[in-house]
Design a protein around this motif. Structure first.
Motif, short mmCIF file in Angstrom:
data_model
loop_
_atom_site.label_atom_id
_atom_site.label_comp_id
_atom_site.label_asym_id
_atom_site.label_seq_id
_atom_site.Cartn_x
_atom_site.Cartn_y
_atom_site.Cartn_z
N PRO A 316 0.82 -1.22 0.00
CA PRO A 316 0.00 0.00 0.00
C PRO A 316 0.85 1.27 0.00
O PRO A 316 0.51 2.25 -0.65
CB PRO A 316 -0.83 -0.12 1.28
CG PRO A 316 -0.85 -1.58 1.58
CD PRO A 316 0.47 -2.11 1.13
N LEU A 317 1.97 1.25 0.73
CA LEU A 317 2.83 2.42 0.78
C LEU A 317 3.59 2.61 -0.53
O LEU A 317 3.78 3.74 -0.99
CB LEU A 317 3.82 2.28 1.95
CG LEU A 317 3.20 2.03 3.32
CD1 LEU A 317 4.27 2.04 4.40
CD2 LEU A 317 2.12 3.06 3.62
N ALA A 318 3.99 1.48 -1.15
CA ALA A 318 4.65 1.58 -2.45
C ALA A 318 3.72 2.17 -3.49
O ALA A 318 4.11 3.02 -4.31
CB ALA A 318 5.17 0.21 -2.89
N ARG A 319 2.45 1.74 -3.46
CA ARG A 319 1.48 2.29 -4.42
C ARG A 319 1.22 3.77 -4.14
O ARG A 319 1.01 4.55 -5.09
CB ARG A 319 0.18 1.48 -4.34
CG ARG A 319 0.29 0.09 -4.95
CD ARG A 319 -1.10 -0.52 -5.15
NE ARG A 319 -1.80 -0.71 -3.88
CZ ARG A 319 -1.73 -1.82 -3.14
NH1 ARG A 319 -0.99 -2.83 -3.56
NH2 ARG A 319 -2.39 -1.91 -2.01
N GLN A 320 1.19 4.15 -2.87
CA GLN A 320 1.00 5.56 -2.55
C GLN A 320 2.12 6.42 -3.13
O GLN A 320 1.89 7.57 -3.52
CB GLN A 320 0.92 5.76 -1.04
CG GLN A 320 0.61 7.20 -0.64
CD GLN A 320 0.65 7.40 0.87
OE1 GLN A 320 1.11 6.54 1.61
NE2 GLN A 320 0.16 8.55 1.33
N LEU A 321 3.34 5.86 -3.21
CA LEU A 321 4.48 6.58 -3.76
C LEU A 321 4.62 6.36 -5.26
O LEU A 321 5.65 6.72 -5.84
CB LEU A 321 5.76 6.14 -3.05
CG LEU A 321 5.83 6.44 -1.54
CD1 LEU A 321 7.14 5.94 -0.95
CD2 LEU A 321 5.66 7.92 -1.28
N GLY A 322 3.61 5.75 -5.90
CA GLY A 322 3.63 5.61 -7.34
C GLY A 322 4.46 4.45 -7.85
O GLY A 322 4.81 4.42 -9.04
N GLY A 323 4.79 3.49 -7.00
CA GLY A 323 5.63 2.38 -7.42
C GLY A 323 4.99 1.04 -7.15
O GLY A 323 3.86 0.94 -6.67
N ALA A 324 5.76 0.00 -7.46
CA ALA A 324 5.29 -1.37 -7.25
C ALA A 324 5.97 -2.03 -6.06
O ALA A 324 5.43 -2.96 -5.48
CB ALA A 324 5.52 -2.20 -8.51
N TRP A 325 7.15 -1.59 -5.72
CA TRP A 325 7.89 -2.16 -4.59
C TRP A 325 8.87 -1.09 -4.09
O TRP A 325 9.05 -0.05 -4.72
CB TRP A 325 8.65 -3.43 -4.99
CG TRP A 325 9.71 -3.19 -6.02
CD1 TRP A 325 9.54 -3.04 -7.36
CD2 TRP A 325 11.11 -3.05 -5.77
NE1 TRP A 325 10.74 -2.81 -7.98
CE2 TRP A 325 11.73 -2.82 -7.03
CE3 TRP A 325 11.91 -3.10 -4.64
CZ2 TRP A 325 13.10 -2.64 -7.16
CZ3 TRP A 325 13.28 -2.92 -4.77
CH2 TRP A 325 13.86 -2.70 -6.00
N GLY A 326 9.48 -1.35 -2.96
CA GLY A 326 10.43 -0.38 -2.42
C GLY A 326 11.04 -0.86 -1.13
O GLY A 326 10.82 -2.00 -0.69
N VAL A 327 11.82 0.01 -0.51
CA VAL A 327 12.49 -0.29 0.75
C VAL A 327 12.34 0.91 1.68
O VAL A 327 12.07 2.03 1.24
CB VAL A 327 13.98 -0.62 0.55
CG1 VAL A 327 14.14 -1.93 -0.20
CG2 VAL A 327 14.69 0.50 -0.21
N ALA A 328 12.55 0.67 2.97
CA ALA A 328 12.44 1.73 3.97
C ALA A 328 13.44 1.47 5.09
O ALA A 328 13.81 0.32 5.36
CB ALA A 328 11.02 1.79 4.53
N CYS A 329 13.89 2.55 5.71
CA CYS A 329 14.76 2.45 6.88
C CYS A 329 14.50 3.65 7.79
O CYS A 329 13.83 4.61 7.38
CB CYS A 329 16.24 2.37 6.48
SG CYS A 329 16.90 3.90 5.84
N ALA A 330 15.04 3.59 8.99
CA ALA A 330 14.80 4.63 9.99
C ALA A 330 16.06 5.44 10.22
O ALA A 330 17.17 4.94 10.09
CB ALA A 330 14.31 4.00 11.30
N TYR A 331 15.88 6.72 10.54
CA TYR A 331 16.99 7.53 11.06
C TYR A 331 16.69 7.87 12.51
O TYR A 331 15.53 7.95 12.92
CB TYR A 331 17.22 8.79 10.22
CG TYR A 331 16.10 9.78 10.17
CD1 TYR A 331 15.99 10.81 11.11
CD2 TYR A 331 15.14 9.73 9.17
CE1 TYR A 331 14.98 11.74 11.06
CE2 TYR A 331 14.11 10.65 9.10
CZ TYR A 331 14.03 11.65 10.05
OH TYR A 331 13.03 12.57 10.00
#
Length: 626
Positions: A316-331
């Motif tokens: 759902p978050l990847a689609r919100q950003l206009g993509g099909a897949w992705g990655v995430a990390c924290a600072y």
């Protein structure tokens, strides 16, 4: 090249098969009728010579080789049309045609059912049609009326032995009878053409493979260049922008410039209500907005738990950003999660290699930039607080020093006034002694005023021609009472023909009084000593040195000797040597200190004879060293 190494084995096969061909050729010629032999002027030597030429010819380019075979075959049969054809679906394509008639030039191919080669391909054998007009299958073809009435073709086979084309001759010489020897000849030459076409196929396959690899490398280089450009912009923004929101927007915009990245989100938790809010760089816009999807909170909790440094981005978050897949990390900030960075991709399928080589390093860089920005802001706040505290401490120290200085000055003035009152009472009948005592106390007041004036902020210097020996003599007379009370002997050493220097005499007098009083004070605990003032010329400067025989200055205090409020005496204020250094600097001079424990201290001051008009020194520092 590996592709070119095929030819020698072909030559060997051709030579081996040519021996068998020669035997069969001799037999066929011997069995032919005399009329056929008279009509066919091709001798066994001609067959042998053609095979030898073809078997020994080699060229790195396969096309040159199979064209040579077709050209020699055409010439061997008196200019007949020699063709190399390839079967492509329902078409017979002309790979190469030697000596084509005018009506056939420019013809790329014909339907399979309209070609004599159809029988050769169907039977996978050498086909000889001596007179096409008498062949039931092909007699109605238009090519018969155009003069192609004789056909001899052999199949061109692939590695599995399947026919893929033909090598054939076509002409109108149906009266020239072809025999088994001709069929054997065309079969052998077809084998050579098969090998050259296979070599060409392998070569083209290898070239296509190299081109694909080159295109992939160019794509990777282009991707790397765009990534480096994005990193450069991100680093530039990290140095220019101070507000974290503006930095997040600039970073998100920079990463979105990478073609494979469809969207970027930098989400943080608001301090007021602890709700998540982020900067979203979407395909067509960039804006700061709250995050309402529950998946963001779930992702935040997973990263906060420390289960992994980098996590796959939920769909759902990847689609919100206009993509099909992705990655995430924290600072983080002070070991606590402060925000989440998410990157979504759309053009590329999900790839571990792309993720490991590009996305994760980009994420780590953005994390370091934001964490560095937060750390820098934190350090800036600490620095400002520390500077404020330091300023407060300095003000307190100043007030303390001013209070101590006022108390000490009042104490000295009271002692002088008390001494004056006592002298007036005791020496009323002795005027000369009374005047001497009055002069002594007035000198003490004069020295005290010199010290107080040296602590004050200096005003504009008034340069005059100053004779340093005269000024030094005056200072020694001024402090004679203090030196006598401390049992200190004063000595003045002067080299002859000293020039006058351009300086402010009042400032130099205050400076020298401080140095002399410091020297006398350093020798007081030792019960006296010798204080020596030396004046000498050093190239374009004059060196004034004050040497005492006191205890010396500890080595660890020498680097801080001229700092304000730093004193080597318990009852000192730490302003005397500070004012000395300030006066020397204002005269574009230089001061050096040489001290050894138990042997005393030497202060050397180098003052230029003429003051520079541009504010710099007129002499090299090395020229004034002892």
């Amino acid at each position: 090249m590996q592709l070119l190494s095929v030819a020698p084995s072909v030559h060997l096969k051709l030579i081996q098969r040519s021996f068998a061909f020669r035997a069969r050729l001799a037999y066929n010629i011997g069995m032919a009728s005399k009329a056929a032999v008279r009509q066919n002027n091709r001798t066994m030597e001609a067959y042998r010579q053609l095979l030898l030429e073809v078997s020994t010819f080699f060229h790195p380019d396969p096309e040159v080789s199979y064209r040579f075979v077709a050209d020699r075959l055409s010439a061997f049969y008196g200019g007949a049309t020699a063709a190399i054809t390839l079967h492509q679906s329902r078409q017979i394509a002309f790979k190469y045609v030697a000596n084509a008639p005018e009506w056939a030039k420019g013809l790329c191919g014909v339907p399979t059912e309209d070609a004599y080669c159809a029988r050769t391909l169907r039977t996978n054998k050498v086909t000889l049609i001596q007179d096409v007009r008498r062949d039931a299958e092909f007699c109605h073809f238009q090519t018969v009326g155009l003069g192609w009435t004789r056909y001899l073709g052999a199949p061109i086979r692939n590695n599995q032995g399947q026919p893929i084309g033909t090598l054939c001759i076509i002409d109108g010489r149906h009266d020239d009878v072809l025999c088994e020897a001709d069929k054997e000849l065309v079969a052998l030459l077809a084998m050579r053409v098969s090998t050259e076409l296979e070599r060409e196929r392998l070569f083209e396959e290898r070239v296509a493979q190299e081109r694909r690899a080159l295109a992939e490398r160019n794509q990777q280089l282009e991707r790397t260049q765009r990534t480096l450009d994005a990193i450069a912009r991100a680093l530039r923004y990290s140095n220019l922008l101070e507000e974290e929101t503006l930095l997040a927007q600039a970073l998100a915009e920079s990463l979105k410039q990478i073609r494979e990245i469809s969207g970027v989100a930098i989400v943080r938790k608001q301090e007021s209500n602890h709700l998540l809010r982020g900067v979203f760089a979407l395909p067509h816009t960039t804006r700061d907005m709250p995050t309402r999807l529950p998946a963001w909170h779930e992702l935040w909790e997973r990263l906060e738990s420390g289960a992994a440094t980098v996590l796959p981005l939920p769909s759902p978050l990847a689609r919100q950003l206009g993509g099909a897949w992705g990655v995430a990390c924290a600072y983080r900030d002070m070991q606590q999660i402060a925000g989440v960075i998410a990157i979504a991709c759309s053009e590329l399928p999900e790839s571990d290699a792309f993720r490991a080589v590009y996305l994760e390093p980009i994420l780590n860089l953005v994390v370091q930039i934001i964490e560095g920005h937060r750390l820098r802001a934190h350090l800036q706040r600490m620095y400002e607080e520390l500077a404020c505290m330091q300023q407060q401490l300095i003000q307190r120290e100043k007030l303390s020093v001013v209070g101590a200085l006022a108390a000490a000055t009042a104490h000295d003035i009271r002692n002088i006034v008390s001494s004056l009152a006592l002298s007036l009472n005791l020496n009323q009948d002795e005027p000369h002694r009374l005047l001497h005592e009055l002069k002594h106390q007035l000198d003490r007041l004069n020295v005290l005023s010199h010290r107080l004036l040296s602590y004050a902020r200096p005003q504009q210097l008034v340069y005059e021609a100053v004779h340093l020996p005269t000024l030094a003599q005056h200072v020694l007379e001024l402090v004679a009472s203090q030196a006598q009370m401390a049992q200190v002997k004063t000595v003045l050493e002067i080299t002859p023909r000293l020039p006058k220097i351009e300086a402010d005499p009042n400032q130099l007098e205050h400076m020298l009084v401080n140095l002399v009083l410091n020297g006398i004070k350093a020798m007081t605990p030792m019960g006296g000593g010798v204080l020596t003032i030396r004046i000498r010329r050093v190239q374009r400067a004059v060196c004034l040195s004050v040497h005492d025989t006191g205890e010396g200055i500890p080595e660890d205090l020498l680097p801080r000797l001229f700092e304000p409020f730093m004193s080597t005496h318990r009852d000192g204020f730490g302003l005397g040597l500070f004012s000395v250094k300030r006066t020397v600097d204002m005269h574009h001079g230089r001061i050096e200190v040489h001290s050894q424990r138990g042997q005393g201290t030497i202060f050397e001051i180098y003052l230029p004879i003429r003051q520079p008009r541009t504010g710099g020194a007129l002499y090299e520092p090395s020229a004034c060293r002892r």
